[in-house]
Design an enzyme around this catalytic site. Structure first.
Site, short mmCIF file in Angstrom:
data_model
loop_
_atom_site.label_atom_id
_atom_site.label_comp_id
_atom_site.label_asym_id
_atom_site.label_seq_id
_atom_site.Cartn_x
_atom_site.Cartn_y
_atom_site.Cartn_z
N LYS A 167 -43.27 -57.53 -15.78
CA LYS A 167 -44.65 -57.18 -15.43
C LYS A 167 -45.15 -58.30 -14.51
O LYS A 167 -45.52 -59.40 -14.96
CB LYS A 167 -45.53 -57.06 -16.68
CG LYS A 167 -46.93 -56.57 -16.36
CD LYS A 167 -47.86 -57.72 -16.60
CE LYS A 167 -49.25 -57.73 -16.15
NZ LYS A 167 -49.55 -57.80 -14.77
N GLU A 242 -44.76 -70.77 -20.82
CA GLU A 242 -45.01 -71.85 -19.84
C GLU A 242 -46.47 -71.73 -19.42
O GLU A 242 -46.82 -70.82 -18.67
CB GLU A 242 -44.08 -71.68 -18.63
CG GLU A 242 -42.60 -71.71 -18.95
CD GLU A 242 -42.12 -73.04 -19.52
OE1 GLU A 242 -42.80 -74.06 -19.31
OE2 GLU A 242 -41.09 -73.04 -20.21
N CYS A 276 -49.15 -75.22 -11.55
CA CYS A 276 -49.40 -75.72 -12.92
C CYS A 276 -49.17 -77.22 -13.00
O CYS A 276 -49.79 -77.90 -13.80
CB CYS A 276 -48.52 -74.99 -13.91
SG CYS A 276 -46.77 -75.11 -13.47
N GLU A 377 -58.41 -76.83 -16.46
CA GLU A 377 -57.55 -76.69 -15.27
C GLU A 377 -58.35 -76.00 -14.16
O GLU A 377 -58.95 -74.95 -14.39
CB GLU A 377 -56.38 -75.80 -15.69
CG GLU A 377 -55.28 -75.69 -14.70
CD GLU A 377 -54.18 -74.77 -15.21
OE1 GLU A 377 -54.48 -73.80 -15.94
OE2 GLU A 377 -53.02 -75.01 -14.86
P1 NDP Z 1 -52.93 -65.38 -16.45
O1 NDP Z 1 -52.68 -65.93 -17.80
O2 NDP Z 1 -54.28 -64.85 -16.16
O3 NDP Z 1 -51.91 -64.19 -16.12
C1 NDP Z 1 -50.52 -64.34 -16.21
C2 NDP Z 1 -49.89 -62.97 -16.43
O4 NDP Z 1 -50.29 -62.47 -17.70
C3 NDP Z 1 -50.31 -61.93 -15.41
O5 NDP Z 1 -49.24 -61.06 -15.15
C4 NDP Z 1 -51.43 -61.21 -16.15
O6 NDP Z 1 -51.69 -59.91 -15.66
C5 NDP Z 1 -50.88 -61.18 -17.55
N1 NDP Z 1 -51.89 -61.00 -18.59
C6 NDP Z 1 -53.24 -61.19 -18.50
N2 NDP Z 1 -53.82 -60.93 -19.69
C7 NDP Z 1 -52.84 -60.54 -20.54
C8 NDP Z 1 -52.81 -60.15 -21.91
N3 NDP Z 1 -53.92 -60.08 -22.65
N4 NDP Z 1 -51.63 -59.82 -22.47
C9 NDP Z 1 -50.48 -59.90 -21.76
N5 NDP Z 1 -50.45 -60.26 -20.44
C10 NDP Z 1 -51.62 -60.59 -19.85
O7 NDP Z 1 -52.53 -66.53 -15.43
P2 NDP Z 1 -52.74 -66.54 -13.86
O8 NDP Z 1 -52.02 -65.38 -13.26
O9 NDP Z 1 -54.17 -66.75 -13.55
O10 NDP Z 1 -51.89 -67.86 -13.45
C11 NDP Z 1 -52.39 -69.14 -13.49
C12 NDP Z 1 -52.02 -69.85 -14.77
O11 NDP Z 1 -50.60 -69.92 -14.91
C13 NDP Z 1 -52.48 -71.29 -14.79
O12 NDP Z 1 -53.04 -71.59 -16.04
C14 NDP Z 1 -51.19 -72.09 -14.58
O13 NDP Z 1 -51.22 -73.39 -15.11
C15 NDP Z 1 -50.21 -71.22 -15.29
N6 NDP Z 1 -48.84 -71.54 -14.84
C16 NDP Z 1 -48.01 -72.28 -15.65
C17 NDP Z 1 -46.75 -72.67 -15.20
C18 NDP Z 1 -45.83 -73.46 -16.06
O14 NDP Z 1 -44.65 -73.58 -15.72
N7 NDP Z 1 -46.26 -74.06 -17.16
C19 NDP Z 1 -46.28 -72.31 -13.86
C20 NDP Z 1 -47.22 -71.51 -13.11
C21 NDP Z 1 -48.46 -71.15 -13.59
P3 NDP Z 1 -52.74 -59.70 -14.44
O15 NDP Z 1 -52.10 -60.27 -13.26
O16 NDP Z 1 -52.89 -58.25 -14.37
O17 NDP Z 1 -54.00 -60.43 -14.86
#
Ligand code: NDP
Length: 482
Positions: A167, A242, A276, A377
């Site tokens: 997804k 992550e 991140c 963040e």
């Molecule tokens: P989100 O948590 O908003 O979304 C991540 C994914 O989860 C998307 O595909 C999103 O769908 C989906 N999602 C949203 N809500 C739900 C739910 N309730 N249940 C299941 N899936 C869900 O993160 P962002 O896309 O905004 O990315 C930024 C974040 O990612 C930052 O916090 C960053 O630090 C973190 N990150 C961490 C990394 C690491 O290695 N530790 C690396 C890269 C990023 P949709 O797109 O439709 O909202």
């Protein structure tokens, strides 16, 4: 979407728009997946599992290696899509598209080198340990590096015999659909890999809660990670999470200030700060504070912001209007709480950046530990300077005073002093000076505390996608009497 080896519309028949963040124009409509599509994809992945997981490791690794080759052949096209939907500067986008298939090569070779163990039991018993695929893996990823985030999980999952439902982020799903087009050429058992587009609130939640999904491999915010933990608890799924970071960058009084300022400015603006592992809090020793801030400011001003299609551009827009509002909200909160914006803090007004979701490289100073920008963040090109510190003990306590524990930097020319910091900082990665540890499939990456569970990359990351089974053989089982 790609389900069970077929290209399909969403069951609802609905679609939603994807926008170019540099022009604000719609570039595509993609299917609006929902729970019914998740059920179909999970069933397809479950059906494919016995066929895929029982192939020999040599055959699976061969196919995964071929995928890396096909992806590299399409690097230009994939890079262009990344620029179009994410705003990644073109030069970097093509580099990423050509470089990141290395994750599949790593996974293919290291899956081949996993070895078993036997345990000493008794002369009559043989006990050996066997690694098996976990099963159906849901891969849920964020928008900040749309393909890399998938590759880091898909490589090991596939190479080790799992089947997957991906997804991708809803606002950046075109590259994932392109990936499915490329995987189609491998003629894997239908359903080995499936891609569903649609919102996290429906598709993501349905996957995390699904009774027939064995593992969720997730990258995204800590908030969503917690929601997934709760949804996955119903069936006690394996989780690899992550999550977010608010990473301390510590500049000690004996640091090479010039090198630190230039390297840290680069880290801060990488992918427009949407990483991140970007620095989230700068702690600079009072003796070098003014010098570091001056050099860092000069470095931040040098980056060329502009149209991502222009090869000279180093800094593109933020990913969406919503995310730009969020970043601007943080800048405003810092001002309201008494901090000072000394660089940027605004949108650029010169064309072509008068359109698109741009925010200028920004520096905020005078931040105290309780302020919102010290704790949360931001995920943008915004450097947060905490008040200068005096002693090593003081700064270690300040650095650890946060719910996150993803990565960190300590700049010093005294490695013994640096190693004392490395032992005490609560983070999955500590970079001493330039030696951040680097990215790449051969290095483990993952956070402490609310930054996550489990590792990506290295053998540790591979093993997340396996179940360890103990098999005990009674070597003197009495023969059945006839
Ligand atoms: P989100 O948590 O908003 O979304 C991540 C994914 O989860 C998307 O595909 C999103 O769908 C989906 N999602 C949203 N809500 C739900 C739910 N309730 N249940 C299941 N899936 C869900 O993160 P962002 O896309 O905004 O990315 C930024 C974040 O990612 C930052 O916090 C960053 O630090 C973190 N990150 C961490 C990394 C690491 O290695 N530790 C690396 C890269 C990023 P949709 O797109 O439709 O909202």
């Amino acid at each position: 979407m790609w389900i069970g080896g077929n290209w399909v519309e969403a069951e609802s028949g609905k679609t939603y728009p994807v926008y170019n963040p540099a022009t604000e124009l719609e570039v595509a409509q993609v299917p609006l997946g929902g729970k019914a599509d998740v059920d179909k994809a999970v069933a397809a992945a479950r059906k494919a599992l016995p066929k895929w997981s029982t192939k020999s490791q040599a055959e699976r690794s061969q196919l995964v290696l071929k995928l890396a080759t096909l992806l590299r052949e399409s690097a230009k096209e994939i890079g262009e899509l990344d620029t179009l939907e994410h705003g990644t500067p073109a030069k970097r986008a093509v580099f990423l598209a050509a470089d990141t298939p290395g994750w599949f090569e790593w996974a293919a070779y290291s899956a081949k080198s996993l070895m078993g163990h036997t345990l000493p039991a008794s002369p009559e018993t043989l006990i050996y340990l066997q690694r098996e695929p976990v099963g159906v893996v849901a891969i849920i990823t964020p928008w900040n590096l749309p393909l890399l985030m998938i590759f880091q999980k898909l490589g090991p999952a596939l190479a080790l015999g799992n089947t997957c439902v991906i997804k991708p982020p809803s606002i950046n799903s075109l590259t994932a659909l392109k990936l499915a087009e490329i995987i189609e050429k491998l003629e894997l058992p239908p359903g080995t890999v499936n891609v569903i587009t649609g919102p996290g609130g429906t598709v993501g939640e349905a996957l995390a809660a699904h009774h027939d999904v064995d593992m969720v491999a997730f990258t995204g915010s800590s908030e969503t990670g917690k929601a997934i933990m709760s949804l996955a608890s119903g069936t006690v799924k394996r989780l690899q999470l992550e999550l977010g970071g608010k990473n301390p960058a510590i500049i000690l009084d004996d640091a090479d200030v010039n090198a630190a300022a230039n390297a840290m400015a680069k880290q801060q603006t990488n992918n427009s700060g949407q990483i991140c592992g970007s620095p989230g809090r700068f702690y600079v020793h009072e003796k070098v504070y003014d010098e570091f801030l001056e050099k860092f400011t000069v470095a931040m001003k040098k980056f060329v912001m502009g149209d991502p299609l222009d090869p000279k551009t180093e800094l593109g827009p933020l990913v969406s209007a919503q995310h730009r509002d969020r970043v601007e909200g943080y800048i405003q909160s810092a001002i309201d709480e008494g901090a000072k914006v000394i660089l940027g803090g605004k949108r650029p007004t010169t064309p072509p950046m008068n359109k698109g979701y741009y925010v200028l490289p920004t520096i905020i100073t005078g931040i105290t530990p309780k302020m919102k920008v010290a704790r949360e963040e931001i995920f943008g090109p915004v450097a947060c300077f905490m008040q200068p510190f005096k002693s090593d003990e003081e700064v270690i306590a300040l650095a650890n005073d946060n719910v996150y524990g993803l990565t960190s930097w300590v700049w010093t020319t005294d490695m013994a002093r640096g190693m004392r910091f490395a032992n005490q900082i609560q983070a999955g990665t500590v970079g001493l000076g330039q030696g951040r540890g680097g990215g790449g499939p051969e290095f483990p990456w993952g956070g402490f505390k609310e930054s996550g569970i489990g590792k990506e990359g290295s053998l540790y990351g591979m093993l997340e996608f396996t179940n360890l089974k103990r098999i005990a053989v009674d070597l003197v089982t009495p023969k059945k009497s006839v």
